[in-house]
Design a protein around this motif. Structure first.
Motif, PDB file in Angstrom:
ATOM      1  N   ASN A  44      -1.597  -3.279 -12.155  1.00  0.00           N
ATOM      2  CA  ASN A  44      -0.442  -3.809 -12.867  1.00  0.00           C
ATOM      3  C   ASN A  44       0.140  -4.976 -12.090  1.00  0.00           C
ATOM      4  O   ASN A  44       1.131  -4.859 -11.382  1.00  0.00           O
ATOM      5  N   LEU A  66       6.080   3.246  -4.760  1.00  0.00           N
ATOM      6  CA  LEU A  66       4.818   2.643  -5.198  1.00  0.00           C
ATOM      7  C   LEU A  66       3.827   2.594  -4.051  1.00  0.00           C
ATOM      8  O   LEU A  66       4.211   2.521  -2.890  1.00  0.00           O
ATOM      9  N   GLU A  95       1.593  -7.590 -13.093  1.00  0.00           N
ATOM     10  CA  GLU A  95       2.909  -8.080 -13.535  1.00  0.00           C
ATOM     11  C   GLU A  95       3.999  -7.451 -12.669  1.00  0.00           C
ATOM     12  O   GLU A  95       4.972  -8.108 -12.290  1.00  0.00           O
ATOM     13  N   LEU A  96       3.799  -6.180 -12.364  1.00  0.00           N
ATOM     14  CA  LEU A  96       4.776  -5.477 -11.535  1.00  0.00           C
ATOM     15  C   LEU A  96       4.780  -6.031 -10.116  1.00  0.00           C
ATOM     16  O   LEU A  96       5.832  -6.190  -9.493  1.00  0.00           O
ATOM     17  N   LEU A 102       9.918   0.276 -16.369  1.00  0.00           N
ATOM     18  CA  LEU A 102       9.534  -0.912 -17.130  1.00  0.00           C
ATOM     19  C   LEU A 102       9.197  -0.509 -18.569  1.00  0.00           C
ATOM     20  O   LEU A 102       9.620  -1.150 -19.528  1.00  0.00           O
ATOM     21  N   HIS A 157       6.770   1.712 -13.100  1.00  0.00           N
ATOM     22  CA  HIS A 157       6.085   1.623 -14.392  1.00  0.00           C
ATOM     23  C   HIS A 157       6.891   2.342 -15.468  1.00  0.00           C
ATOM     24  O   HIS A 157       7.040   1.868 -16.594  1.00  0.00           O
ATOM     25  N   LEU A 185      14.845  -1.314 -13.447  1.00  0.00           N
ATOM     26  CA  LEU A 185      13.699  -1.586 -12.581  1.00  0.00           C
ATOM     27  C   LEU A 185      14.090  -2.526 -11.444  1.00  0.00           C
ATOM     28  O   LEU A 185      13.774  -2.289 -10.274  1.00  0.00           O
ATOM     29  N   LEU A 214       3.751  -0.256 -20.673  1.00  0.00           N
ATOM     30  CA  LEU A 214       3.629  -0.158 -19.212  1.00  0.00           C
ATOM     31  C   LEU A 214       3.628  -1.523 -18.544  1.00  0.00           C
ATOM     32  O   LEU A 214       3.991  -1.653 -17.384  1.00  0.00           O
ATOM     33  N   ARG A 215       3.223  -2.525 -19.284  1.00  0.00           N
ATOM     34  CA  ARG A 215       3.207  -3.869 -18.714  1.00  0.00           C
ATOM     35  C   ARG A 215       4.449  -4.666 -19.091  1.00  0.00           C
ATOM     36  O   ARG A 215       4.583  -5.834 -18.731  1.00  0.00           O
ATOM     37  N   GLN A 255       5.330  -5.913 -21.910  1.00  0.00           N
ATOM     38  CA  GLN A 255       5.024  -7.095 -22.729  1.00  0.00           C
ATOM     39  C   GLN A 255       5.790  -7.030 -24.046  1.00  0.00           C
ATOM     40  O   GLN A 255       5.264  -6.623 -25.078  1.00  0.00           O
TER      41      GLN A 255
END
Lengths: 780, 193
Positions: free
Chosen positions: B34, B26, B36-37, A628, A625, B106, A577-578, A580
């Motif tokens: 989150n 969103l 990072e997003l 990603l 999310h 994305l 989800l991040r 990474q």
């Protein structure tokens, strides 16, 4: 302005702070080594900058006094100008604009490290801050801001210095961190937050060193744990030299974009540090406008800390008892000789044995002096030991220890007797931390009822001070069993206190004083106490039986003392989800040591992606999310595929996707492609505006298992039917699914195709349709 | 009646971040965990600005100048009408396509959302500018809604606004390229000089 008024203002609206002084005045051609001297030599230049900040919308302007403390001024041979520079700064700030703005006196660090990391004593740092603060307060500031502190101990010295001068002046305290979330002296954002939550400051925040983007995750941490309102002042990025000039890369727009995120995370005061000028402030105020601060959900986590170590006190706290000079005369004499090697060894051993904190009992306190206590605490600090529980009887020595301690300690302990308790509570309020309260006044009560009566009295005193009971542990008193004391009284007291929602702690080893086989008795009694609801213990962590019983009992009660490790699947979900990827591949390397790639692909990664799909369907995560995660998973699937021998890998199900003729919208289709690929399908994307004839010929060429069509417009949705009919006419019995803004279930049924509302539905549909088709084939 | 071309300042096209996020599906507050997003979205916000070339073609004339099928039913009693076409240009399309080719879904999603909100912001900015000059008017209206067909775009773009095909292409379906292109109508209740 007093603290209450400031607090109300903070609730009413987001306050805008100004930007930098040093970098901005240098940019305007001032080359003075100490920019604060401009308060005397060019006050109009300082005022002009402040007026620009006010015009840009700033509510608070800071005095140009960041370096105007005695220690810094001394290095510029300007010590004698301290009072004039600070007073002039307040006068200039007051005279800028309409004069209605709030003026906060700015205090930066001394520029020296405090003991034990440097030479500067806590006392001299305290005096230095107090001198500058006094001058600024006398000159008429509305509040003070302590900023760019990289040493928690220095910040604490500054806070105490200000509060000892004035208990009702608004005070903001900010630290500076690197992009890993650590200060130069190793303090994390969480430790900073937990210590400052207790201290008498009105706002805590971050400033300097980092660009807004780098500061965002750190501010996120602060936002989760801070009980105080929040401030933030990022730099305008990392400075670079261009044509002999220092340039900061963050544009006003970029700065403003991130300020919006800080506001979203609950910032109460927003402004800028190095490289941030009036243009940035203008962009920020324009972007935010007049708004109330967002309400935050604060996670109330009780912890104890040293400067560099943080230990949560829940669900159970284990404190090592062995630095006890009362019980070991050699330790006492070593403290007197300022030889701390044995104490440091004991600290290390107890940590290895599994303690969360170390109890520090300096023995007969009449035999030691303030200097020895200072050195003892400094030495433990220098070696980054575990958080400390200060087991001191003498109030003045305890205060010396607490002043030197840059963390959130345990104060062990106070009786319930009013004067004693009030004094210790004042120490907790002044220095922060957690207090242990004995269930007794002057004498040890012999019954459960009388111990509970002592608790009741203590609670009424504690609540009057406003201190949360979450910061109190009650000690139900463990007495030596060998002298005929009934341990059931202790057990029942724990049970009753636990029933009342109060936390308990015991000094375990008292039970077995003077008895043989102490370890057995301690272990057995600890198990009973845990069953009664005990929440913390001070024990000998070298006793293996006791430690094993503790571990077992906690496990039975599902209170594993070690931090709950994130489950493998949850860990994987988090990584996906991040996005990474690096961390994901590290995890994959570990997994590959035990499992083969095919198993990992089918039984590890695929279920995780299915779980993510569910989270999306439940609206617990959002489309970005999902994408990603899918993109991240895709790289892992590709990697696994590359490792699986050809003979073992099965043929992937193939899907052709296209946006119909006349339509150029394909974002939805792209998302579907990403999700399908991340779930193991082969996807051929024909693009946008694709005529039916081309779709048919591509199907003939590629023999897909399913065709997916996208149509956004009402004017193009009819093309879906055309494609379906063209496929049928060409003798291709391939299932077709369609989606897009203009498509719906009824329409799809009329066209003879399947409808997918979103990417997750499309995935489910593909799985169902293709599996059904393959079953039909098998039956056929 | 000659149409005019206007090159607005980029500041006319900067979407409110909340709207941009909302368009991408969103909610800022629920996504705060989150970060990072959040950072990625900010990067794309700043990147997208470098890829737009906003242009507005517009024409204002008495209502009688326009064919009746172009005027929405809700525009009754108007004295004059402004038609305009706004576009963010082709470079943003190309950027989105390139990222799409590389399967950066994305980024594509976020840039699409940004582009749509940016175009709406541009339209709103121009709308405000017009209202300051022309006084009370109808709500802004785009073909494809209500009584005006989307295929009217071709007439609007080619015949009324005389925009070269190299700048805005109109497909048979009424869809326009570059994709971040709209046509709008606003009726005015006062005579315009």
């Amino acid at each position: 302005m007093n603290r209450n008024e400031f607090s109300r203002l903070l609730e009413e609206k987001i306050l805008f702070l100004d930007g930098s002084y040093g970098t901005e005045l240098i940019k305007r051609g001032h080359r003075e080594k100490l920019i604060e001297i401009l308060n005397l030599t060019a006050p109009d230049e300082v005022r002009k900058l402040q007026e620009e900040y006010l015009e840009a919308g700033a509510d608070i302007i800071q005095t140009n006094t960041f370096s105007a403390n005695r220690l810094k001024l001394r290095s510029y041979h300007l010590e004698g100008e301290l009072e004039r520079i600070n007073r002039a700064a307040v006068k200039i700030a007051r005279s800028a604009g309409s004069g209605n703005q709030l003026v906060f006196g700015d205090l930066g660090p001394t520029g020296l490290f405090l003991e034990p990391l440097g030479e500067l004593s806590f006392e001299l740092a305290y005096q230095t801050f107090q001198e500058q603060a006094r001058t600024l307060i006398e000159a008429g500031v509305d509040g003070l801001i302590l900023e760019t502190m990289s040493d928690l101990k220095e910040l604490k010295a500054a806070v105490l210095a200000v509060r000892d001068l004035n208990s009702d002046l608004p005070l903001i305290a900010q630290m500076t961190f690197d992009d890993k979330g650590l200060s130069v002296t190793g303090t994390s954002v969480n430790i900073f937050c937990s210590v400052l939550n207790d201290l008498e400051v009105d706002v805590i925040g971050l400033n300097c060193s980092l660009a807004p983007e780098q500061m965002l995750p750190l501010f996120g941490e602060l936002s989760r744990y801070s009980l105080k309102p929040l401030s933030i002042e990022p730099n305008a990025g990392k400075p670079a030299l261009s044509k002999g000039q220092v340039i900061y890369p963050t544009s006003p727009l970029e700065f403003a974009l991130y300020v919006k995120d800080f506001v979203e995370l609950g910032a109460n005061i927003v402004g800028g540090c190095c490289g941030i000028g009036p243009e940035h402030i203008k962009a920020m105020t324009g972007q935010i406008g007049r708004a109330r601060p967002n309400k935050r959900r604060v996670e109330q986590v009780q912890c104890i800390t040293s400067r560099t170590r943080l230990k949560q006190t829940e669900p159970f706290l284990l404190i090592g008892e062995r630095i006890n000079a009362s019980a070991r005369k050699t330790l006492q004499s070593q403290i007197q000789k300022e030889n701390f090697s044995e104490i440091l060894r004991l600290a290390r051993d107890q940590e290895t044995e599994g303690a969360d904190a170390i109890d520090l009992n300096p023995g007969i306190e009449k035999l030691i002096n303030r200097e020895q206590v200072k050195k003892l605490v400094q030495e433990l600090d220098r070696h980054s030991t575990l958080p400390i529980s200060f087991d001191f009887q003498d109030d003045s020595l305890l205060e010396v220890a607490l002043r030197e301690y840059p963390g959130r300690p345990i104060i062990n302990s106070s009786t319930a007797e009013e004067a004693h308790l009030m004094h210790r509570l004042n120490l907790v309020r002044r220095h922060g931390g957690i207090l242990v309260v004995l269930t007794m006044e002057k004498e040890v009560p012999e019954t459960v009822e009388s111990r509970l009566a002592a608790v009741k009295k203590a609670i009424s005193i504690i609540t009057q001070t406003g201190l949360s009971l979450e910061r109190i542990y009650f000690d139900p008193l463990v007495l030596p069993h060998g002298t005929g004391n009934d341990y059931h009284i202790t057990l029942e007291t724990i049970r009753q206190l636990n029933f009342l929602g109060l936390k308990t702690i015991i000094g375990l080893s008292n039970l077995s004083v003077g008895l043989p086989e102490r370890e057995n008795l301690n272990a057995a009694f600890l198990a009973l106490c845990l069953e009664a609801g005990l929440r913390a213990v001070i024990l000998n962590s070298a006793e293996q039986a006791t430690m094993k019983v503790l571990s077992g009992a906690l496990e039975l009660k599902q209170l594993k003392r070690v931090k709950t490790e994130i489950g493998q699947e949850d860990h994987l979900l988090n990584l996906l989800l991040r996005g990474q990827k690096n961390e994901l591949f590290k995890t994959i390397s570990l997994q590959l040591e035990e499992k083969d790639p095919l198993w990992l692909s089918q039984h590890w990664l695929s279920p995780a992606m299915e779980k993510i799909g569910q989270l999306y369907a439940e609206r617990k995560i959002f489309l970005p999310h999902l994408i990603l995660a899918a993109e991240t998973a895709q790289t892992a699937f590709d990697f696994f595929t590359s490792l699986i021998p050809e003979s073992l890998s099965h043929k992937k199900d193939r899907i052709i996707l296209a946006t119909v003729e006349g339509d150029v919208h394909d974002i939805g289709k792209k998302i579907v492609a990403t999700i399908l690929k991340s779930s193991g399908f082969e996807v051929i994307d024909l693009g946008r505006n694709v005529p039916a004839g081309i779709i048919v010929s591509e199907c003939q060429k590629n023999t897909p298992d399913l065709v997916g069509l996208s149509a956004m417009m009402t004017t193009t949705v009819g093309r879906v039917k055309e494609v379906k009919e063209a496929l049928q006419a060409a003798g291709l019995a391939i299932p077709v699914m369609a989606g897009g803004a203009s498509m719906n279930k009824e329409l799809a049924e009329r066209f003879g195709v399947q409808y997918a509302r979103d990417a997750v539905e499309a995935l489910g549909l593909c799985k169902r349709l293709i599996i059904r088709e393959s079953k039909n084939e098998n039956h056929g | 009646m000659n149409p005019e071309k206007y090159n607005p300042d980029i500041s006319w096209c900067l979407p409110d971040k909340k709207h941009f996020w909302s368009r991408a599906g969103l909610r800022l507050s629920r996504t705060s965990a989150n970060l990072e997003l959040v950072i990625k979205a900010n990067h794309l916000y700043l990147l997208a600005i470098k890829y737009i070339d906003p242009v507005i073609y517009h024409l204002t004339a008495p209502a009688g100048f326009f064919p009746a099928r172009l005027i929405p039913a809700s525009f009754e009693n108007i004295k004059s009408l402004t038609v305009f076409a706004s576009t963010l240009g082709q470079r943003l399309d190309r950027l989105i396509n390139d990222l799409g080719e590389k399967n950066h879904a994305l980024e594509v999603l976020l840039l699409e959302a940004w582009g749509s909100e940016s175009l709406e912001t541009l339209n709103r900015s121009f709308d405000c500018y017009l209202r300051k000059n022309f006084g009370p008017g109808t709500r802004r209206f785009s073909p494809g809604y209500g009584s005006v067909e989307i295929r009217m775009n071709s007439f609007l773009v080619r015949q009324l606004l005389r925009i070269p095909e190299s700048e805005i292409e109109v497909l048979e379906s009424g869809v326009m390229l570059p994709r971040k292109t709209t046509t709008c109508l606003i009726g005015w209740y006062h005579e315009q000089k």
